[in-house]
Scaffold this motif. Structure first.
Motif, PDB file in Angstrom:
ATOM      1  N   PRO A  16       0.803  -1.234   0.000  1.00 13.21           N
ATOM      2  CA  PRO A  16       0.000   0.000   0.000  1.00 13.21           C
ATOM      3  C   PRO A  16       0.836   1.283   0.000  1.00 13.21           C
ATOM      4  O   PRO A  16       0.469   2.254  -0.661  1.00 13.21           O
ATOM      5  CB  PRO A  16      -0.833  -0.113   1.280  1.00 13.21           C
ATOM      6  CG  PRO A  16      -0.897  -1.574   1.569  1.00 13.21           C
ATOM      7  CD  PRO A  16       0.410  -2.136   1.078  1.00 13.21           C
ATOM      8  N   GLU A  17       1.954   1.283   0.708  1.00  8.90           N
ATOM      9  CA  GLU A  17       2.786   2.494   0.753  1.00  8.90           C
ATOM     10  C   GLU A  17       3.410   2.779  -0.609  1.00  8.90           C
ATOM     11  O   GLU A  17       3.375   3.904  -1.098  1.00  8.90           O
ATOM     12  CB  GLU A  17       3.871   2.344   1.811  1.00  8.90           C
ATOM     13  CG  GLU A  17       4.658   3.624   2.027  1.00  8.90           C
ATOM     14  CD  GLU A  17       5.642   3.504   3.177  1.00  8.90           C
ATOM     15  OE1 GLU A  17       6.758   4.040   3.033  1.00  8.90           O
ATOM     16  OE2 GLU A  17       5.291   2.875   4.195  1.00  8.90           O
ATOM     17  N   ARG A  18       3.979   1.753  -1.247  1.00 11.81           N
ATOM     18  CA  ARG A  18       4.571   1.942  -2.587  1.00 11.81           C
ATOM     19  C   ARG A  18       3.503   2.307  -3.607  1.00 11.81           C
ATOM     20  O   ARG A  18       3.725   3.136  -4.483  1.00 11.81           O
ATOM     21  CB  ARG A  18       5.301   0.672  -3.045  1.00 11.81           C
ATOM     22  CG  ARG A  18       6.636   0.529  -2.342  1.00 11.81           C
ATOM     23  CD  ARG A  18       7.651  -0.287  -3.087  1.00 11.81           C
ATOM     24  NE  ARG A  18       7.978   0.261  -4.396  1.00 11.81           N
ATOM     25  CZ  ARG A  18       8.126  -0.494  -5.481  1.00 11.81           C
ATOM     26  NH1 ARG A  18       7.966  -1.793  -5.428  1.00 11.81           N
ATOM     27  NH2 ARG A  18       8.440   0.061  -6.627  1.00 11.81           N
ATOM     28  N   LEU A  19       2.312   1.680  -3.502  1.00 11.52           N
ATOM     29  CA  LEU A  19       1.221   2.013  -4.415  1.00 11.52           C
ATOM     30  C   LEU A  19       0.802   3.464  -4.215  1.00 11.52           C
ATOM     31  O   LEU A  19       0.552   4.181  -5.183  1.00 11.52           O
ATOM     32  CB  LEU A  19       0.029   1.069  -4.194  1.00 11.52           C
ATOM     33  CG  LEU A  19      -1.134   1.250  -5.154  1.00 11.52           C
ATOM     34  CD1 LEU A  19      -0.704   0.988  -6.599  1.00 11.52           C
ATOM     35  CD2 LEU A  19      -2.289   0.336  -4.769  1.00 11.52           C
ATOM     36  N   GLY A  20       0.753   3.910  -2.962  1.00  7.56           N
ATOM     37  CA  GLY A  20       0.403   5.300  -2.670  1.00  7.56           C
ATOM     38  C   GLY A  20       1.374   6.295  -3.280  1.00  7.56           C
ATOM     39  O   GLY A  20       0.975   7.371  -3.727  1.00  7.56           O
ATOM     40  N   GLU A  21       2.644   5.948  -3.321  1.00  4.40           N
ATOM     41  CA  GLU A  21       3.653   6.814  -3.943  1.00  4.40           C
ATOM     42  C   GLU A  21       3.511   6.842  -5.465  1.00  4.40           C
ATOM     43  O   GLU A  21       3.760   7.853  -6.105  1.00  4.40           O
ATOM     44  CB  GLU A  21       5.058   6.333  -3.568  1.00  4.40           C
ATOM     45  CG  GLU A  21       5.381   6.481  -2.098  1.00  4.40           C
ATOM     46  CD  GLU A  21       6.646   5.740  -1.695  1.00  4.40           C
ATOM     47  OE1 GLU A  21       7.317   5.133  -2.572  1.00  4.40           O
ATOM     48  OE2 GLU A  21       6.953   5.744  -0.490  1.00  4.40           O
ATOM     49  N   PHE A  22       3.114   5.716  -6.032  1.00  2.00           N
ATOM     50  CA  PHE A  22       2.978   5.568  -7.484  1.00  2.00           C
ATOM     51  C   PHE A  22       1.679   6.193  -8.006  1.00  2.00           C
ATOM     52  O   PHE A  22       1.623   6.702  -9.125  1.00  2.00           O
ATOM     53  CB  PHE A  22       3.027   4.070  -7.818  1.00  2.00           C
ATOM     54  CG  PHE A  22       2.638   3.699  -9.208  1.00  2.00           C
ATOM     55  CD1 PHE A  22       3.413   4.073 -10.293  1.00  2.00           C
ATOM     56  CD2 PHE A  22       1.493   2.939  -9.446  1.00  2.00           C
ATOM     57  CE1 PHE A  22       3.054   3.710 -11.587  1.00  2.00           C
ATOM     58  CE2 PHE A  22       1.136   2.576 -10.722  1.00  2.00           C
ATOM     59  CZ  PHE A  22       1.920   2.962 -11.796  1.00  2.00           C
ATOM     60  N   LEU A  23       0.643   6.168  -7.193  1.00  2.00           N
ATOM     61  CA  LEU A  23      -0.702   6.559  -7.619  1.00  2.00           C
ATOM     62  C   LEU A  23      -0.806   7.961  -8.234  1.00  2.00           C
ATOM     63  O   LEU A  23      -1.464   8.116  -9.271  1.00  2.00           O
ATOM     64  CB  LEU A  23      -1.663   6.407  -6.444  1.00  2.00           C
ATOM     65  CG  LEU A  23      -3.124   6.268  -6.751  1.00  2.00           C
ATOM     66  CD1 LEU A  23      -3.394   5.181  -7.766  1.00  2.00           C
ATOM     67  CD2 LEU A  23      -3.894   5.992  -5.473  1.00  2.00           C
ATOM     68  N   ALA A  66       4.850  -5.720  -7.780  1.00  2.00           N
ATOM     69  CA  ALA A  66       3.584  -5.206  -8.307  1.00  2.00           C
ATOM     70  C   ALA A  66       3.670  -3.788  -8.846  1.00  2.00           C
ATOM     71  O   ALA A  66       3.161  -3.498  -9.932  1.00  2.00           O
ATOM     72  CB  ALA A  66       2.502  -5.287  -7.227  1.00  2.00           C
ATOM     73  N   VAL A  67       4.291  -2.874  -8.117  1.00  6.30           N
ATOM     74  CA  VAL A  67       4.320  -1.477  -8.568  1.00  6.30           C
ATOM     75  C   VAL A  67       5.160  -1.346  -9.834  1.00  6.30           C
ATOM     76  O   VAL A  67       4.775  -0.627 -10.763  1.00  6.30           O
ATOM     77  CB  VAL A  67       4.800  -0.539  -7.439  1.00  6.30           C
ATOM     78  CG1 VAL A  67       5.033   0.875  -7.959  1.00  6.30           C
ATOM     79  CG2 VAL A  67       3.761  -0.520  -6.308  1.00  6.30           C
ATOM     80  N   SER A  68       6.276  -2.049  -9.912  1.00  7.72           N
ATOM     81  CA  SER A  68       7.082  -2.007 -11.143  1.00  7.72           C
ATOM     82  C   SER A  68       6.302  -2.588 -12.310  1.00  7.72           C
ATOM     83  O   SER A  68       6.286  -2.026 -13.406  1.00  7.72           O
ATOM     84  CB  SER A  68       8.395  -2.775 -10.952  1.00  7.72           C
ATOM     85  OG  SER A  68       9.175  -2.157  -9.980  1.00  7.72           O
ATOM     86  N   TRP A  69       5.632  -3.729 -12.086  1.00  8.29           N
ATOM     87  CA  TRP A  69       4.845  -4.365 -13.146  1.00  8.29           C
ATOM     88  C   TRP A  69       3.711  -3.449 -13.583  1.00  8.29           C
ATOM     89  O   TRP A  69       3.480  -3.260 -14.783  1.00  8.29           O
ATOM     90  CB  TRP A  69       4.307  -5.711 -12.672  1.00  8.29           C
ATOM     91  CG  TRP A  69       3.605  -6.479 -13.751  1.00  8.29           C
ATOM     92  CD1 TRP A  69       4.177  -7.341 -14.632  1.00  8.29           C
ATOM     93  CD2 TRP A  69       2.212  -6.447 -14.055  1.00  8.29           C
ATOM     94  NE1 TRP A  69       3.210  -7.844 -15.482  1.00  8.29           N
ATOM     95  CE2 TRP A  69       1.999  -7.313 -15.149  1.00  8.29           C
ATOM     96  CE3 TRP A  69       1.123  -5.772 -13.519  1.00  8.29           C
ATOM     97  CZ2 TRP A  69       0.740  -7.517 -15.710  1.00  8.29           C
ATOM     98  CZ3 TRP A  69      -0.133  -5.966 -14.075  1.00  8.29           C
ATOM     99  CH2 TRP A  69      -0.314  -6.839 -15.165  1.00  8.29           C
ATOM    100  N   LEU A  70       3.002  -2.865 -12.617  1.00  9.58           N
ATOM    101  CA  LEU A  70       1.914  -1.938 -12.949  1.00  9.58           C
ATOM    102  C   LEU A  70       2.452  -0.724 -13.693  1.00  9.58           C
ATOM    103  O   LEU A  70       1.853  -0.275 -14.682  1.00  9.58           O
ATOM    104  CB  LEU A  70       1.182  -1.492 -11.685  1.00  9.58           C
ATOM    105  CG  LEU A  70       0.270  -2.519 -11.043  1.00  9.58           C
ATOM    106  CD1 LEU A  70      -0.132  -2.075  -9.637  1.00  9.58           C
ATOM    107  CD2 LEU A  70      -0.964  -2.744 -11.910  1.00  9.58           C
ATOM    108  N   GLY A  71       3.569  -0.170 -13.224  1.00  8.26           N
ATOM    109  CA  GLY A  71       4.141   1.002 -13.889  1.00  8.26           C
ATOM    110  C   GLY A  71       4.500   0.720 -15.327  1.00  8.26           C
ATOM    111  O   GLY A  71       4.146   1.480 -16.232  1.00  8.26           O
ATOM    112  N   ARG A  72       5.197  -0.380 -15.563  1.00  7.02           N
ATOM    113  CA  ARG A  72       5.602  -0.722 -16.930  1.00  7.02           C
ATOM    114  C   ARG A  72       4.382  -1.029 -17.806  1.00  7.02           C
ATOM    115  O   ARG A  72       4.263  -0.529 -18.926  1.00  7.02           O
ATOM    116  CB  ARG A  72       6.525  -1.938 -16.922  1.00  7.02           C
ATOM    117  CG  ARG A  72       7.849  -1.727 -16.272  1.00  7.02           C
ATOM    118  CD  ARG A  72       8.678  -3.020 -16.320  1.00  7.02           C
ATOM    119  NE  ARG A  72       9.783  -3.054 -15.410  1.00  7.02           N
ATOM    120  CZ  ARG A  72      10.928  -2.402 -15.577  1.00  7.02           C
ATOM    121  NH1 ARG A  72      11.099  -1.642 -16.620  1.00  7.02           N
ATOM    122  NH2 ARG A  72      11.901  -2.523 -14.686  1.00  7.02           N
TER     123      ARG A  72
END
Length: 169
Positions: free
Chosen positions: A41-48, A100-106
């Protein structure tokens, strides 16, 4: 799998995430197929915020900077995958099993780049209902959808009807 379906699914995933929705069946299945765990959740919050800006641009046009920034921060790693022979070969934009965040970002940056370029024909809209900020993927035949849900469409129609009645009396 058709390429346009893959881009559409990744776009739906981006929209689901920026809308803050609970994981859908599509999200659970895509994560399962690509061996992705739910994001921290913290990394997703930074990416969002970066993803949100890119989805906003994809929904209404405008400066391409947010989409390009997302592409630069999460460059796609294009590869052909057939899910170990279980599906037809298609392009992936990130390695299976990546965090997850890297995969979602790419994956989402590549899909949104396709959306803003108009190929394939995947369209993102933003709900026109008062007090609704949700995005949606417009897969209607003529790409004229205006609301994220039937509830928003109905609420808007009822409000307009009541306003006309009030103005007439």
């Amino acid at each position: 799998m058709r390429y346009v379906d893959y881009i559409g699914n990744l776009t739906r995933l981006a929209v689901e995430i920026v809308n803050g929705d609970e994981p859908s069946g599509l999200r659970r299945e895509m994560f399962r197929q690509h061996r992705i765990a739910e994001p921290d959740p913290e990394r997703l919050g930074e990416f969002l915020p970066r993803l949100l800006r890119a989805v906003e641009v994809a929904s209404h046009g405008g400066p391409l900077g947010p989409v390009n920034a997302l592409l630069e921060q999460h460059p796609p790693l294009v590869r052909v995958d057939d899910h170990n022979g279980e599906g037809a070969p298609h392009l992936h934009f990130a390695p299976n099993g990546e965090d997850a965040v890297s995969w979602l970002g790419r994956s989402c940056s590549a899909a949104l780049a396709h959306v803003v370029c108009g190929d394939p024909a995947v369209t993102i809209g933003r709900c026109h209902a008062v007090d609704c900020e949700r995005f949606f993927v417009d897969d209607s035949r003529n790409r004229t959808r205006r609301f994220c849900s039937n509830a928003c469409a109905s609420r808007t129609t009822v409000a307009a009807y009541r306003a006309r009645r009030k103005a007439g009396h």
